[in-house]
Scaffold this motif. Sequence first.
Motif, PDB file in Angstrom:
ATOM      1  N   GLN A 188       0.932  -1.211   0.116  1.00 17.13           N
ATOM      2  CA  GLN A 188      -0.007  -0.155   0.012  1.00 17.13           C
ATOM      3  C   GLN A 188       1.016   1.249   0.052  1.00 17.13           C
ATOM      4  O   GLN A 188       1.612   1.459   0.947  1.00 17.13           O
ATOM      5  N   ARG A 205       2.528   4.837  -2.731  1.00  9.75           N
ATOM      6  CA  ARG A 205       2.575   5.301  -4.170  1.00  9.75           C
ATOM      7  C   ARG A 205       4.076   5.103  -4.614  1.00  9.75           C
ATOM      8  O   ARG A 205       5.033   4.788  -4.036  1.00  9.75           O
ATOM      9  N   ALA A 254       5.613   9.057  -8.384  1.00 10.62           N
ATOM     10  CA  ALA A 254       4.248   9.886  -8.117  1.00 10.62           C
ATOM     11  C   ALA A 254       4.502  10.482  -6.748  1.00 10.62           C
ATOM     12  O   ALA A 254       3.628  11.209  -6.298  1.00 10.62           O
ATOM     13  N   VAL A 255       5.757  10.648  -6.142  1.00  8.48           N
ATOM     14  CA  VAL A 255       6.049  11.127  -4.897  1.00  8.48           C
ATOM     15  C   VAL A 255       6.766  12.431  -5.031  1.00  8.48           C
ATOM     16  O   VAL A 255       7.465  12.482  -6.126  1.00  8.48           O
ATOM     17  N   MET A 282       7.684   1.136  -4.868  1.00  7.69           N
ATOM     18  CA  MET A 282       6.435   1.635  -4.044  1.00  7.69           C
ATOM     19  C   MET A 282       7.132   2.118  -2.577  1.00  7.69           C
ATOM     20  O   MET A 282       7.977   1.763  -2.209  1.00  7.69           O
ATOM     21  N   THR A 296       6.158   3.281   0.905  1.00  7.13           N
ATOM     22  CA  THR A 296       5.129   2.915   1.948  1.00  7.13           C
ATOM     23  C   THR A 296       5.498   3.233   3.281  1.00  7.13           C
ATOM     24  O   THR A 296       6.751   2.760   3.773  1.00  7.13           O
TER      25      THR A 296
END
Length: 406
Positions: free
Chosen positions: A88, A90, A94-95, A132, A134
Amino acid sequence: MSEHLGPYELLSRLGSGGFGEVHLALDAEGRTVAVKVLHPHVAADGGALARLAREVETMRIVGGPHIAEVLDASLDGDRPYLVTRYVQGRPLSAVPVPVADLRRLAAGLADALLAMHESGVVHRDLKPANVMMTEGEPVVIDFGIASALDSLSVTASGAVVGTPGYLAPEVLEGRPAGVEADVFSFGATLAYAATGRQPYGQGPASAVAYRVVHHPPDLEGAPAWLEPLLRECLSTDPARRPTAAQICDRLGVAPVAHVPPPRLGPVRPRVAEHDEMSTREIRPPAKEQHRRSVEESRARHREKVRRRWLIGSALFVALLAAAAREPLPEVSLFLLAAYALGVVSDAGVALFSKGPYRRSRMIADLLGVAGTVGLCFGLATWFSAFTLALFAGTALVVGVVFLLSA
């Protein structure tokens, strides 16, 4: 209506890549997982599936906190798929960049790189979109798939395996490529996170690929402690790049030992017409340590969400009760009593639970009740009912917008 694929209930589509669509799903025990359903043009290539089956045998060995482990795979049937741990968060792409805690990101990526290479897995498509984020920690996804399916260099949709700017020069030139190519991709990904720019610029894929092979990377703005390592990783000569173990040593990352699971017995095969190697359905053995770490992570996340809800609801109830205190004192008292009853009930549930946050949960609930009552009286003293009603309405709108955006 939800769709089932094998024992998995597909809940929603998370995204799509060159090899398949990723779905959020529930396994037979109700745990969330990520299911990657391979595209039809991939599923139709028996040789590619056979190579992927061989690679999955190795991919199963890879584990760790910075790796989205392969949990299951079924490569026969009309819709072959892979199942990995659901992360879970981004993607790094995308950060906001530059990343604030760059050392933490570098250490996590280095640990993931070492875990893959020690197990004999080459990612071949490490890039910001496959990292990712998290809770500030990086988790590498989709490892090994591009390496297994490298024969599908151009898919039916025209997508190239890998992303120019993050692919090593030897890959772009069609030369033999190994773990050194991942080190190059690691350097390019970390350079993007450190500078906020693509290390080889933007533009047509062919132009970016040319700059990768013939031009030095743009590392302006990279911190002094990281820039020398990035230049070594982005060397056009694979032999001059450091190994994953050397990168970990430079960054002070303690290597983690990965114990391979027992070998699997034979399962349902499907032999490809032009490849003697069959695809197989693969089930992993129990990973107690991984399961405990996942459950602990979920417990931390649930506690964080619960505390945010507690703070937000306390502020909102205090605003409403304070606004109603002068014109409608009974409504104000009812709101405070109902909120206190709900929160005290939650504290009672925590009293009989066995979770690690039982004590802190009870204390937070009791402080929440006391804080709501105190805040209500304080607001009613300092502000008029009309002003408090405006505040409450604004808080309600902001809360709804936040929930919809989340």
